[in-house]
Design a protein around this motif. Sequence first.
Motif, PDB file in Angstrom:
ATOM      1  N   VAL A  71      34.267  -8.247  -6.622  1.00 55.45           N
ATOM      2  CA  VAL A  71      35.154  -9.120  -7.398  1.00 55.45           C
ATOM      3  C   VAL A  71      35.553 -10.338  -6.575  1.00 55.45           C
ATOM      4  O   VAL A  71      35.569 -11.470  -7.080  1.00 55.45           O
ATOM      5  CB  VAL A  71      36.400  -8.336  -7.881  1.00 55.45           C
ATOM      6  N   THR A  72      35.853 -10.142  -5.302  1.00 55.40           N
ATOM      7  CA  THR A  72      36.207 -11.260  -4.427  1.00 55.40           C
ATOM      8  C   THR A  72      35.048 -12.245  -4.299  1.00 55.40           C
ATOM      9  O   THR A  72      35.243 -13.461  -4.356  1.00 55.40           O
ATOM     10  CB  THR A  72      36.602 -10.738  -3.036  1.00 55.40           C
ATOM     11  N   GLY A  73      33.842 -11.727  -4.129  1.00 55.97           N
ATOM     12  CA  GLY A  73      32.675 -12.599  -4.039  1.00 55.97           C
ATOM     13  C   GLY A  73      32.414 -13.342  -5.324  1.00 55.97           C
ATOM     14  O   GLY A  73      32.044 -14.525  -5.317  1.00 55.97           O
ATOM     15  N   LEU A  74      32.611 -12.685  -6.449  1.00 58.14           N
ATOM     16  CA  LEU A  74      32.390 -13.325  -7.746  1.00 58.14           C
ATOM     17  C   LEU A  74      33.353 -14.486  -7.952  1.00 58.14           C
ATOM     18  O   LEU A  74      32.954 -15.580  -8.359  1.00 58.14           O
ATOM     19  CB  LEU A  74      32.550 -12.299  -8.874  1.00 58.14           C
ATOM     20  N   ALA A  80      33.422   3.346  -0.949  1.00 59.32           N
ATOM     21  CA  ALA A  80      33.740   3.524  -2.368  1.00 59.32           C
ATOM     22  C   ALA A  80      34.987   2.739  -2.763  1.00 59.32           C
ATOM     23  O   ALA A  80      35.098   2.270  -3.901  1.00 59.32           O
ATOM     24  CB  ALA A  80      33.934   4.998  -2.686  1.00 59.32           C
ATOM     25  N   ILE A  81      35.913   2.577  -1.848  1.00 57.36           N
ATOM     26  CA  ILE A  81      37.139   1.847  -2.160  1.00 57.36           C
ATOM     27  C   ILE A  81      36.905   0.335  -2.089  1.00 57.36           C
ATOM     28  O   ILE A  81      37.304  -0.411  -2.980  1.00 57.36           O
ATOM     29  CB  ILE A  81      38.279   2.264  -1.211  1.00 57.36           C
ATOM     30  N   PHE A  82      36.253  -0.131  -1.040  1.00 57.91           N
ATOM     31  CA  PHE A  82      36.193  -1.564  -0.803  1.00 57.91           C
ATOM     32  C   PHE A  82      34.996  -2.285  -1.409  1.00 57.91           C
ATOM     33  O   PHE A  82      35.056  -3.502  -1.606  1.00 57.91           O
ATOM     34  CB  PHE A  82      36.258  -1.851   0.697  1.00 57.91           C
ATOM     35  N   LEU A  83      33.919  -1.607  -1.730  1.00 50.49           N
ATOM     36  CA  LEU A  83      32.748  -2.289  -2.279  1.00 50.49           C
ATOM     37  C   LEU A  83      33.028  -2.974  -3.618  1.00 50.49           C
ATOM     38  O   LEU A  83      32.689  -4.159  -3.783  1.00 50.49           O
ATOM     39  CB  LEU A  83      31.566  -1.328  -2.385  1.00 50.49           C
ATOM     40  N   PRO A  84      33.660  -2.310  -4.584  1.00 52.82           N
ATOM     41  CA  PRO A  84      33.970  -3.017  -5.836  1.00 52.82           C
ATOM     42  C   PRO A  84      34.934  -4.186  -5.628  1.00 52.82           C
ATOM     43  O   PRO A  84      34.805  -5.225  -6.280  1.00 52.82           O
ATOM     44  CB  PRO A  84      34.610  -1.939  -6.718  1.00 52.82           C
TER      45      PRO A  84
END
Length: 85
Positions: A28-31, A20-24
């Motif tokens: 954003v990093t991938g985008l 839940a913490i790292f997925l969003p």
Amino acid sequence: ELYFQRSQEKTIYVLTTVTAIFLPLQFVTGLFGMNFKYMPQLNDRGAYYLLLLIMTIYTVLALLLVWWCSSGRRRSLKHHDIEAA
């Protein structure tokens, strides 16, 4: 059996929390890691720092939420253990 069940619940809780913490943040990093020819934020120097600020605020709030929920969970588990005894 009760020990195994609690151990498994704790493991699932930790994995869910980390996700839940790292997925969003990974989204954003991938985008922003993609190579776009035209991206509005590329020419704005402040956009990078704004994004870092937003990601930091999100991480701190998510960690505080996890801490707040886990402290309430610990209290309810202690109360449940007292009733069971």
